[in-house]
Motif scaffolding. Structure first.
Motif, short mmCIF file in Angstrom:
data_model
loop_
_atom_site.label_atom_id
_atom_site.label_comp_id
_atom_site.label_asym_id
_atom_site.label_seq_id
_atom_site.Cartn_x
_atom_site.Cartn_y
_atom_site.Cartn_z
N ARG A 129 0.86 -1.19 0.00
CA ARG A 129 0.00 0.00 0.00
C ARG A 129 0.90 1.24 0.00
O ARG A 129 2.11 1.15 0.22
N ARG A 130 0.26 2.41 -0.23
CA ARG A 130 1.01 3.67 -0.15
C ARG A 130 1.31 3.99 1.31
O ARG A 130 0.51 3.66 2.20
N HIS A 166 5.13 0.50 -3.59
CA HIS A 166 4.26 1.44 -4.31
C HIS A 166 4.95 2.78 -4.57
O HIS A 166 5.39 3.44 -3.64
#
Lengths: 231, 231, 231, 231
Positions: A129-130, A166
């Motif tokens: 994920r970011r 990411h």
């Protein structure tokens, strides 16, 4: 101290150039000694062709300098998080290799669409994920480790020895610095070939059938593996 | 035994590196002796730069070891099926070359869109069907041969000397190990150029007109071929 | 005169070849001496392998020849405009490198989609507007400088050390000729990787979150930068 | 006979390898002597590394062998048609270079979208029409020349020194064999960069504004050209 591991880490960093995985100083390899709980890593910003044994930096699991005179790679906290969370991992590679980075910048996991992938990675290579603004502003490199570990919540990191961070680039790892380099080369090749095959397909790209994924991974790494020589 | 064929197979395996068709040990070449009904093939997992004459493995048509001390390539049963089914074939190459593998991972035959293709392959290079779970679990490598042979039910394997194995990678072959390598190089080049030309086109890509396919194939391989020197 | 700067400019021009940024003579590097208000630049149309110290051309800010016997690069007026407008810039590189030129020909700015970009360019690399017919017919190369300067109206050229010239190709710059070459290499790499990641995405490509852009730029170039060695 | 021209043609053929324009023997260069009305061309199917002066083949405008012991390139009749139709052309190159061939296989002219193109080709590089079955079956190579000449009905072949042959591959030419090689290298580079820029654009790709096309072509090739050194 740790002369054998330093040599392995030095040679693995030089292999980044041999395998065309880096531009300038955009990559680093570390190795971990589980008895001493110490990590050897490349110094920050030093060109690979200038690297010598004495430049290798040794830090403990809190990142405290134990041996060496140069600053360790700025990605040191990420490496340390991974060694703490993945106890069987002994070598880690980080690069901005072209094709792997393309997937990272697209924010996409690399699906398993072929047996080359299945020979080394048991299923998709996940994308993290970011990071949140707070994670970026407080211990960015440590938190990069955190989101990688999250992405492996239900995965065995030795069966999927790599990750797409990411917006950033790949990390790969293995049972030694040399093994981590090997997996990095495979990662980049798979990233390229999967990119190409996706462009050849339409809306609904194939995934490799699970029975083939299983077969290829097992014939190389399973209990009854029969690839290569027994010695 | 079979010293001449061993030498041809050794050199052809080394050519995989020269022509950039392989990463690590991801490819193998074999040669077939139709008088002795024996096949010479690369040993499994040995780097090309270390290969020597004495490492070449000789097996019979059932895959029984006849000469050599190393394990043969794990793809041995696929090679054997092809020699049994295609009696004029004397050399076979398997690689995970980048562009050919992209077509395999996309599960697509390579259409004939240009004269480079037509000079060597008389029409599209077919893609096999997927293997069933049962085929994968019972004699996977042998069944890989089976689906290739199925794809050539109505084709002459010497006029289309290669195949795309679904989800896997290319095989190519020829009248000798060297000829098979030559066709592998062409396969990879055609795979790349056809990929590129498809991206330049819209919904309805061109196919090469049949009269040109015929002309190019015949001027090189037909009864009245006039390409090259007569000697 | 200006022997040190001439040497820097000569070596930077030779680096264009080392880094695969040029075909034939399609690129040039200059350096600027702010005390003398003089620029050293590659001579026009001379192959890089033939270049010698004595071939370097020195011109003043009006483009008048001050030292040297050869014609300066035909892009000389563009370089001069940039030195006049960007007072901290000391080296400029112009190439027709493949991936950077692809963005130029598409008339597109390069969005910031990854940390490799953020490590060197603080946000998107802008694309200039098209030149008008009148600008092309009256001082084309000088006006190429004008549209670049326009594109940096609200930007710091040292924080975004490069530009895409519409329909033409990239320019990059830095605090020295060597620094400008370094930024040119990064530009080309970023141009390629952003191209690839865009192809992997659908209609709405990601942009890098601003907090990460900021973090990566600052950890390398900010007041408290901690990348590399302090010495 | 024609020792100077033979040497030029020999060296130009060897340059095909230097510039990565060929695989195996897939390309040929010829040169034309307008005083003797004779053409020197590569022999068919001979590897470039084996080529020697004595292997060069001399034919007259009807294709009759005048000097040499080997068969001329099978594309000889195409070269001859072009020399007859384009009286200022003195060297011709035919290759199956990757990016140029991609456009040929897509059956597309290469639009002028950038100044790299404009520096050498005054507008789009045209694609020929397809050959009819009758043209293919009766003098295929000669008729390949015919469709090229048709494509230049309203064009000056020295201002657009190359063509895309539909379904086949590029031809390029120039005022000498060396000049034709130079134009071939540019052709391939332009074919690649235009491919890339088209992928970066949407439905309506840009074309280079005519005033810039004109400016770039003229500053290099026009009456008042100012690129390069006057000597």
């Amino acid at each position: 101290m740790l002369e054998t591991l330093k040599k392995e880490v030095l040679e693995a960093n030089q292999q980044l150039v041999t395998h065309h995985l880096v531009t300038f100083t955009w990559g680093n390899v570390s190795g971990y000694d589980p008895k001493e709980n110490l990590m050897v890593i490349k110094p920050s910003g030093v060109p690979y062709e200038d690297l010598q044994m004495k430049d290798m930096v040794v830090v403990d699991l809190e990142g405290k300098l134990v041996d060496g005179t140069l600053n360790p790679s700025s990605d040191t906290p990420t490496h340390l998080e991974l060694y703490k969370a993945f106890p069987e991992v002994r070598g880690i590679v980080h690069t901005h290799s072209e094709w792997g980075t393309a997937w990272a910048q697209a924010g996409r996991s690399i699906p398993c669409v072929g047996t080359t992938h299945a020979d080394y990675f048991y299923g998709e290579i996940p994308c993290t994920r970011r990071l949140t603004p707070s994670e970026v502003n407080n211990g960015y490199e440590k938190e990069t480790g955190t989101v990688i570990i999250e992405a492996f919540h239900h995965k065995n990191p030795l069966k999927v020895p790599g990750v797409v961070v990411h917006g950033h680039a790949p990390f790969a790892w293995g049972r030694s610095p040399a093994d981590a380099i090997h997996n990095s080369v495979v990662f980049e090749k798979v990233a390229k070939m999967t990119f190409l095959s996706e462009l050849l397909q339409g809306e609904q790209p194939h995934r490799l059938d699970h029975h083939i994924l299983n077969k290829h991974y097992e014939r190389k790494h399973g209990k009854n593996a029969y690839y290569g020589q027994s010695n």
